[in-house]
Design a protein around this motif. Sequence first.
Motif, PDB file in Angstrom:
ATOM      1  N   LEU A 191     -23.725  14.784  -5.149  1.00  0.00           N
ATOM      2  CA  LEU A 191     -22.496  15.520  -4.895  1.00  0.00           C
ATOM      3  C   LEU A 191     -21.866  15.916  -6.233  1.00  0.00           C
ATOM      4  O   LEU A 191     -21.336  17.015  -6.386  1.00  0.00           O
ATOM      5  CB  LEU A 191     -21.528  14.657  -4.078  1.00  0.00           C
ATOM      6  CG  LEU A 191     -20.663  15.353  -3.034  1.00  0.00           C
ATOM      7  CD1 LEU A 191     -21.468  16.316  -2.198  1.00  0.00           C
ATOM      8  CD2 LEU A 191     -19.999  14.334  -2.132  1.00  0.00           C
ATOM      9  N   TYR A 199     -23.539  16.526  -8.843  1.00  0.00           N
ATOM     10  CA  TYR A 199     -24.384  17.626  -9.295  1.00  0.00           C
ATOM     11  C   TYR A 199     -23.932  18.933  -8.656  1.00  0.00           C
ATOM     12  O   TYR A 199     -23.874  19.975  -9.320  1.00  0.00           O
ATOM     13  CB  TYR A 199     -25.848  17.320  -8.958  1.00  0.00           C
ATOM     14  CG  TYR A 199     -26.799  18.423  -9.338  1.00  0.00           C
ATOM     15  CD1 TYR A 199     -27.430  19.188  -8.366  1.00  0.00           C
ATOM     16  CD2 TYR A 199     -27.065  18.709 -10.674  1.00  0.00           C
ATOM     17  CE1 TYR A 199     -28.297  20.211  -8.700  1.00  0.00           C
ATOM     18  CE2 TYR A 199     -27.932  19.731 -11.023  1.00  0.00           C
ATOM     19  CZ  TYR A 199     -28.556  20.481 -10.033  1.00  0.00           C
ATOM     20  OH  TYR A 199     -29.399  21.498 -10.374  1.00  0.00           O
ATOM     21  N   ALA A 200     -23.584  18.887  -7.366  1.00  0.00           N
ATOM     22  CA  ALA A 200     -23.121  20.083  -6.660  1.00  0.00           C
ATOM     23  C   ALA A 200     -21.851  20.628  -7.322  1.00  0.00           C
ATOM     24  O   ALA A 200     -21.703  21.842  -7.515  1.00  0.00           O
ATOM     25  CB  ALA A 200     -22.867  19.772  -5.183  1.00  0.00           C
ATOM     26  N   VAL A 256     -22.730  22.342 -10.542  1.00  0.00           N
ATOM     27  CA  VAL A 256     -23.322  23.654 -10.270  1.00  0.00           C
ATOM     28  C   VAL A 256     -22.224  24.675  -9.999  1.00  0.00           C
ATOM     29  O   VAL A 256     -22.280  25.816 -10.480  1.00  0.00           O
ATOM     30  CB  VAL A 256     -24.304  23.575  -9.071  1.00  0.00           C
ATOM     31  CG1 VAL A 256     -24.633  24.950  -8.545  1.00  0.00           C
ATOM     32  CG2 VAL A 256     -25.565  22.839  -9.461  1.00  0.00           C
ATOM     33  N   LEU A 257     -21.206  24.259  -9.232  1.00  0.00           N
ATOM     34  CA  LEU A 257     -20.118  25.175  -8.898  1.00  0.00           C
ATOM     35  C   LEU A 257     -19.414  25.666 -10.157  1.00  0.00           C
ATOM     36  O   LEU A 257     -19.179  26.856 -10.331  1.00  0.00           O
ATOM     37  CB  LEU A 257     -19.122  24.504  -7.957  1.00  0.00           C
ATOM     38  CG  LEU A 257     -17.936  25.363  -7.540  1.00  0.00           C
ATOM     39  CD1 LEU A 257     -18.395  26.587  -6.756  1.00  0.00           C
ATOM     40  CD2 LEU A 257     -16.946  24.575  -6.693  1.00  0.00           C
ATOM     41  N   ASP A 281     -21.433  28.049 -12.054  1.00  0.00           N
ATOM     42  CA  ASP A 281     -21.418  29.332 -11.365  1.00  0.00           C
ATOM     43  C   ASP A 281     -20.163  30.144 -11.710  1.00  0.00           C
ATOM     44  O   ASP A 281     -20.174  31.372 -11.699  1.00  0.00           O
ATOM     45  CB  ASP A 281     -21.457  29.077  -9.848  1.00  0.00           C
ATOM     46  CG  ASP A 281     -22.293  30.106  -9.123  1.00  0.00           C
ATOM     47  OD1 ASP A 281     -22.415  30.000  -7.895  1.00  0.00           O
ATOM     48  OD2 ASP A 281     -22.815  31.021  -9.804  1.00  0.00           O
ATOM     49  N   LEU A 282     -19.078  29.421 -12.018  1.00  0.00           N
ATOM     50  CA  LEU A 282     -17.828  30.109 -12.346  1.00  0.00           C
ATOM     51  C   LEU A 282     -17.774  30.520 -13.806  1.00  0.00           C
ATOM     52  O   LEU A 282     -16.803  31.116 -14.254  1.00  0.00           O
ATOM     53  CB  LEU A 282     -16.628  29.190 -12.040  1.00  0.00           C
ATOM     54  CG  LEU A 282     -16.459  28.752 -10.592  1.00  0.00           C
ATOM     55  CD1 LEU A 282     -15.242  27.853 -10.448  1.00  0.00           C
ATOM     56  CD2 LEU A 282     -16.321  29.954  -9.684  1.00  0.00           C
ATOM     57  N   THR A 290     -14.686  16.065  -4.974  1.00  0.00           N
ATOM     58  CA  THR A 290     -15.309  17.247  -4.374  1.00  0.00           C
ATOM     59  C   THR A 290     -14.369  17.966  -3.415  1.00  0.00           C
ATOM     60  O   THR A 290     -14.240  19.190  -3.454  1.00  0.00           O
ATOM     61  CB  THR A 290     -16.589  16.854  -3.615  1.00  0.00           C
ATOM     62  OG1 THR A 290     -17.195  15.765  -4.253  1.00  0.00           O
ATOM     63  CG2 THR A 290     -17.552  18.007  -3.536  1.00  0.00           C
ATOM     64  N   ASN A 291     -13.700  17.197  -2.547  1.00  0.00           N
ATOM     65  CA  ASN A 291     -12.771  17.772  -1.575  1.00  0.00           C
ATOM     66  C   ASN A 291     -11.755  18.690  -2.221  1.00  0.00           C
ATOM     67  O   ASN A 291     -11.568  19.834  -1.803  1.00  0.00           O
ATOM     68  CB  ASN A 291     -12.014  16.654  -0.851  1.00  0.00           C
ATOM     69  CG  ASN A 291     -12.667  16.331   0.480  1.00  0.00           C
ATOM     70  OD1 ASN A 291     -13.772  16.764   0.760  1.00  0.00           O
ATOM     71  ND2 ASN A 291     -11.974  15.576   1.304  1.00  0.00           N
ATOM     72  N   MET A 315     -13.241  21.868  -3.855  1.00  0.00           N
ATOM     73  CA  MET A 315     -13.620  22.868  -2.842  1.00  0.00           C
ATOM     74  C   MET A 315     -12.394  23.549  -2.257  1.00  0.00           C
ATOM     75  O   MET A 315     -12.353  24.776  -2.117  1.00  0.00           O
ATOM     76  CB  MET A 315     -14.430  22.213  -1.721  1.00  0.00           C
ATOM     77  CG  MET A 315     -15.771  21.666  -2.158  1.00  0.00           C
ATOM     78  SD  MET A 315     -16.917  22.989  -2.579  1.00  0.00           S
ATOM     79  CE  MET A 315     -18.345  22.080  -3.101  1.00  0.00           C
ATOM     80  N   SER A 316     -11.386  22.738  -1.899  1.00  0.00           N
ATOM     81  CA  SER A 316     -10.167  23.314  -1.315  1.00  0.00           C
ATOM     82  C   SER A 316      -9.523  24.288  -2.285  1.00  0.00           C
ATOM     83  O   SER A 316      -9.115  25.386  -1.899  1.00  0.00           O
ATOM     84  CB  SER A 316      -9.156  22.215  -0.972  1.00  0.00           C
ATOM     85  OG  SER A 316      -9.700  21.311  -0.065  1.00  0.00           O
ATOM     86  N   HIS A 349     -10.896  25.896  -4.718  1.00  0.00           N
ATOM     87  CA  HIS A 349     -11.697  27.103  -4.923  1.00  0.00           C
ATOM     88  C   HIS A 349     -11.503  28.083  -3.783  1.00  0.00           C
ATOM     89  O   HIS A 349     -11.352  29.289  -3.995  1.00  0.00           O
ATOM     90  CB  HIS A 349     -13.164  26.749  -5.095  1.00  0.00           C
ATOM     91  CG  HIS A 349     -13.984  27.910  -5.571  1.00  0.00           C
ATOM     92  ND1 HIS A 349     -13.546  28.768  -6.546  1.00  0.00           N
ATOM     93  CD2 HIS A 349     -15.207  28.365  -5.193  1.00  0.00           C
ATOM     94  CE1 HIS A 349     -14.444  29.705  -6.753  1.00  0.00           C
ATOM     95  NE2 HIS A 349     -15.474  29.492  -5.947  1.00  0.00           N
ATOM     96  N   LEU A 350     -11.492  27.573  -2.558  1.00  0.00           N
ATOM     97  CA  LEU A 350     -11.347  28.461  -1.410  1.00  0.00           C
ATOM     98  C   LEU A 350      -9.950  29.065  -1.317  1.00  0.00           C
ATOM     99  O   LEU A 350      -9.765  30.136  -0.754  1.00  0.00           O
ATOM    100  CB  LEU A 350     -11.692  27.722  -0.102  1.00  0.00           C
ATOM    101  CG  LEU A 350     -13.065  28.093   0.451  1.00  0.00           C
ATOM    102  CD1 LEU A 350     -14.160  27.706  -0.525  1.00  0.00           C
ATOM    103  CD2 LEU A 350     -13.309  27.441   1.783  1.00  0.00           C
ATOM    104  N   SER A 351      -8.974  28.366  -1.888  1.00  0.00           N
ATOM    105  CA  SER A 351      -7.627  28.936  -1.854  1.00  0.00           C
ATOM    106  C   SER A 351      -7.331  29.722  -3.118  1.00  0.00           C
ATOM    107  O   SER A 351      -6.194  30.054  -3.408  1.00  0.00           O
ATOM    108  CB  SER A 351      -6.591  27.832  -1.664  1.00  0.00           C
ATOM    109  OG  SER A 351      -6.670  26.930  -2.741  1.00  0.00           O
ATOM    110  N   SER A 352      -8.376  30.016  -3.872  1.00  0.00           N
ATOM    111  CA  SER A 352      -8.286  30.846  -5.086  1.00  0.00           C
ATOM    112  C   SER A 352      -7.454  30.225  -6.190  1.00  0.00           C
ATOM    113  O   SER A 352      -6.955  30.940  -7.064  1.00  0.00           O
ATOM    114  CB  SER A 352      -7.714  32.237  -4.772  1.00  0.00           C
ATOM    115  OG  SER A 352      -8.480  32.882  -3.809  1.00  0.00           O
TER     116      SER A 352
END
Lengths: 99, 340
Positions: free
Chosen positions: A23, A25-26, A29-30, A33-34, A78-79, A82-83, A85-88
Amino acid sequence: MDKVMRMSSEKGVVIFSKSSCCLSYAVQVLFQDLGVSPKIHEIDKDPECREIEKALMRLGCSKPVPAVFIGGKLVGSTNEVMSMHLSSSLVPLVKPYLC
Amino acid sequence: MWEESFKNNGGLYTPGSIIIPTNEKTDSLSEDTSHGAEGTPHKFDQEASTSRHPDKIQRRLAQNREAARKSRLRKKAYVQQLETSRLKLIHLEQELDRARQQGFYVGNGVESSALGFSDNMSSGIVAFEMEYGHWVEEQNRQICELRTVLHGHVSDIELRSLVENAMKHYFQLFRMKSTAAKIDVFYVMSGMWKTSAERFFLWIGGFRPSELLKVLLPHFDPLTDQQLLDVCNLKQSCQQAEDALSQGMEKLQHTLAESVAAGRLGEGSYTPQMTCAMERLEALVSFVNQADHLRHETLQQMHRILTTRQAARGLLALGEYFQRLRALSSSWAARQREPT
């Protein structure tokens, strides 16, 4: 813990992880990617692994890894990443640290 | 001699210590007590002479016998209780089995029974499947209501509560899956409760968030410029998050395969490599939870970006999409069974 505070400010984006943690690692990666190149601390390879774990938990992490610091401040696991990122709200935060 | 044992309250043969239910040892001791007269010598201290109170001794003996008898009766009752419970449990398990086979899987299609669930499917998973059956029923009802309401005239307030309910309904499913994942993560990962067509599109135990956006987008026209921008950003960040999780999963698969390949079987399953493999499986539960979290956040963000009416249309479209997938699975299964 001083060591953790020092490690978390070594670079713009710092991720505390474990070599076995996929996780973490994930998350790595994110960020890559940015366009960010985060500093990864694999705490299981550190002799003071237990102390670092305890320090991270004390800072408010529900589990020690992955623990993400941006600009020396704890962002979360992680939570949270992710949150955000999705909310910009993640991209503006890492903007100063783009490669 | 044996008389000394009964004046000392600290000894094993006192009434107080015999009142311990279901204690095999105690029982055998209490058996001994009643034969105390022929008993073996003990190591208790000698205090006041007991020969002064023979009736006290007799009373103590009688008390011990009574206590022992009561203990035996209690033990018998307990064992009988256990037997009854055991029979009840077997009966319940059979009932669950029957209910399962009678298609408590509304919307799942008939082919699920052909998957050959073995009897060692845990009761937690059976419970999940039943709960999921109810979930689908409620889902269908909500879709019907949305369809009816959107074709007519409905106030924004009423629509908002329908949208809230639909969202909560999806979030409830994620909670159910989280519980099921702790019981059997492979079951959740493989989407065993879903119909075959749904499973075809499976990504870490559920639908792909990016796919969800693709399905919904055409239903939102017209979108304001700000909305278009927000949706674009959401699409991109969703895809990035999905890719990151996918890569993490690949790494997990790779390291798990390594652990299993290196593991030795034969001298018990807990060689270091197998223990390592077990730890990887724990990580799998985290991944399933993260994937559901991503689905949750995607739905949440869509809700934030859209107007109530747009959200209602979107939820209707999403619900119908899954309904059609389920229907496709049933049709396909029926076609397979038709004589050619």
